[in-house]
Design a protein around this motif. Sequence first.
Motif, PDB file in Angstrom:
ATOM      1  N   ALA A   1      32.468  16.911 -25.998  1.00 43.17           N
ATOM      2  CA  ALA A   1      32.909  16.954 -27.394  1.00 43.17           C
ATOM      3  C   ALA A   1      34.382  17.291 -27.537  1.00 43.17           C
ATOM      4  O   ALA A   1      35.037  16.847 -28.491  1.00 43.17           O
ATOM      5  N   ALA A   2      34.945  18.052 -26.611  1.00 41.73           N
ATOM      6  CA  ALA A   2      36.347  18.474 -26.706  1.00 41.73           C
ATOM      7  C   ALA A   2      37.312  17.490 -26.062  1.00 41.73           C
ATOM      8  O   ALA A   2      38.530  17.657 -26.183  1.00 41.73           O
TER       9      ALA A   2
ATOM     10  N   THR B   1      39.744  14.423 -25.334  1.00 42.43           N
ATOM     11  CA  THR B   1      40.675  13.736 -26.218  1.00 42.43           C
ATOM     12  C   THR B   1      40.809  12.263 -25.826  1.00 42.43           C
ATOM     13  O   THR B   1      40.349  11.836 -24.764  1.00 42.43           O
TER      14      THR B   1
ATOM     15  N   GLY C   1      32.997  12.256 -35.094  1.00 38.19           N
ATOM     16  CA  GLY C   1      33.199  13.669 -35.396  1.00 38.19           C
ATOM     17  C   GLY C   1      33.576  13.816 -36.859  1.00 38.19           C
ATOM     18  O   GLY C   1      33.750  12.831 -37.572  1.00 38.19           O
TER      19      GLY C   1
ATOM     20  N   ILE D   1      36.366  14.666 -39.231  1.00 35.70           N
ATOM     21  CA  ILE D   1      37.819  14.802 -39.269  1.00 35.70           C
ATOM     22  C   ILE D   1      38.297  14.452 -40.670  1.00 35.70           C
ATOM     23  O   ILE D   1      37.874  13.428 -41.241  1.00 35.70           O
TER      24      ILE D   1
ATOM     25  N   ILE E   1      38.897  23.562 -36.267  1.00 38.11           N
ATOM     26  CA  ILE E   1      38.698  22.780 -35.053  1.00 38.11           C
ATOM     27  C   ILE E   1      37.649  23.489 -34.200  1.00 38.11           C
ATOM     28  O   ILE E   1      37.881  24.568 -33.670  1.00 38.11           O
TER      29      ILE E   1
ATOM     30  N   PRO F   1      35.068  21.531 -31.791  1.00 36.72           N
ATOM     31  CA  PRO F   1      34.437  20.271 -31.374  1.00 36.72           C
ATOM     32  C   PRO F   1      32.958  20.399 -31.051  1.00 36.72           C
ATOM     33  O   PRO F   1      32.200  19.446 -31.246  1.00 36.72           O
TER      34      PRO F   1
ATOM     35  N   LYS G   1      36.600  18.066 -35.239  1.00 34.82           N
ATOM     36  CA  LYS G   1      37.508  17.610 -34.201  1.00 34.82           C
ATOM     37  C   LYS G   1      38.898  17.268 -34.736  1.00 34.82           C
ATOM     38  O   LYS G   1      39.084  17.000 -35.924  1.00 34.82           O
ATOM     39  N   THR G   2      39.849  17.241 -33.812  1.00 40.69           N
ATOM     40  CA  THR G   2      41.169  16.690 -34.105  1.00 40.69           C
ATOM     41  C   THR G   2      41.063  15.168 -34.103  1.00 40.69           C
ATOM     42  O   THR G   2      40.056  14.594 -33.653  1.00 40.69           O
TER      43      THR G   2
ATOM     44  N   GLN H   1      40.572  14.018 -30.562  1.00 41.16           N
ATOM     45  CA  GLN H   1      39.196  14.212 -30.091  1.00 41.16           C
ATOM     46  C   GLN H   1      38.250  13.227 -30.775  1.00 41.16           C
ATOM     47  O   GLN H   1      37.318  12.710 -30.151  1.00 41.16           O
ATOM     48  N   GLY H   2      38.504  12.950 -32.047  1.00 41.48           N
ATOM     49  CA  GLY H   2      37.646  12.029 -32.789  1.00 41.48           C
ATOM     50  C   GLY H   2      37.723  10.606 -32.275  1.00 41.48           C
ATOM     51  O   GLY H   2      36.725   9.870 -32.287  1.00 41.48           O
TER      52      GLY H   2
ATOM     53  N   ASP I   1      30.241  12.361 -28.804  1.00 43.81           N
ATOM     54  CA  ASP I   1      30.794  13.293 -27.811  1.00 43.81           C
ATOM     55  C   ASP I   1      30.954  12.649 -26.441  1.00 43.81           C
ATOM     56  O   ASP I   1      30.647  13.247 -25.406  1.00 43.81           O
TER      57      ASP I   1
END
Length: 321
Positions: A14-15, A17, A216, A218, A245, A247, A252-253, A256-257, A280
């Motif tokens: 999930a985290a 990028t 995600g 966002i 944030i 995730p 998410k950012t 990340q999204g 994810d």
Amino acid sequence: MTTLQQPIASPFDAASTAADVMAGVDLSGRLAIVTGGYSGLGLVTAKCLADAGAQVIVPARDIERAHAALVGVKNVEVQPMDLSRPDAIQAFCADVVGRGHPVSLLINCAGVMASPLRRDAAGHESQFSINHLGHYRLTCGLWPALRASGDARVVAVSSRGHHIAGVDFDDIDFNRRAYDKWNAYGQSKTANALFAVALDQRGREQGVRAFSLHPGQILTDLGRHLSRDEIAAFDVLDENGQQKIAPELGLKTLEQGAATGLWCATSSALNGQGGVYCEDCNIATLNRPETGRKGVAPWAVDAEYAERLWRLSEQWTAMGV
């Protein structure tokens, strides 16, 4: 139900990028098309594909805005197209197919969310029309170029919002039931996932695989129709009004999204697979009551529903693959 929704061994989570997912990916000589590629997740996606060597075409309703967002980005061109207008989609597809260059990646990222009731020229509710029928027409119009690749992927950006509603085949366009903007959005996102199921069934023998995904939560321009109170109700903002944030919770950012869509588009771990819904940076499991909205709702990957939606889309657009 029998399901392909089984997670695989993925080095990402999930985290992860977009940069993580694209590290070492070489797309030199390949042509990619990214709808919505000039804002939010689509912009990150288009830039990453171009940085990996792909030639990227971004179809845009707002040409000036697209050029401004993509200024200085190499390997990207902007072409006019409006997903709400069949004639504009047809013209775009004719231009791309006429070039004779195979399309390796089609990322259907553009969309609208929770908008007031509007209808297209044929009377279809606008969220379903743009999010599903527009991308259906686009994919069918590009089919000769996708098939010519011999190894193409079509990625439909769905949403965890598909849990809100399945497709109401008795009244898709809210002609008899009261319009609810969230039910309409959920229906359109379920349609994105079902589209991938049906398309993959048709394309797998021709070298075209299809995937859908939840990127995600966002805050992007997608939320332009939401009020401050509606955004606050999602509990996605911190005490300073900035997006939280987390995730692991789906918050998410942008980078990340965009990762899961790029993973679906490029990961060798998905070779030989398709027709699945991902989140994810992995294939999602079927949803269970105890997991909230995590995973995919059974109605969004049901093969019979997918075929029913495909046949209806063929009827409404007079197009197919």
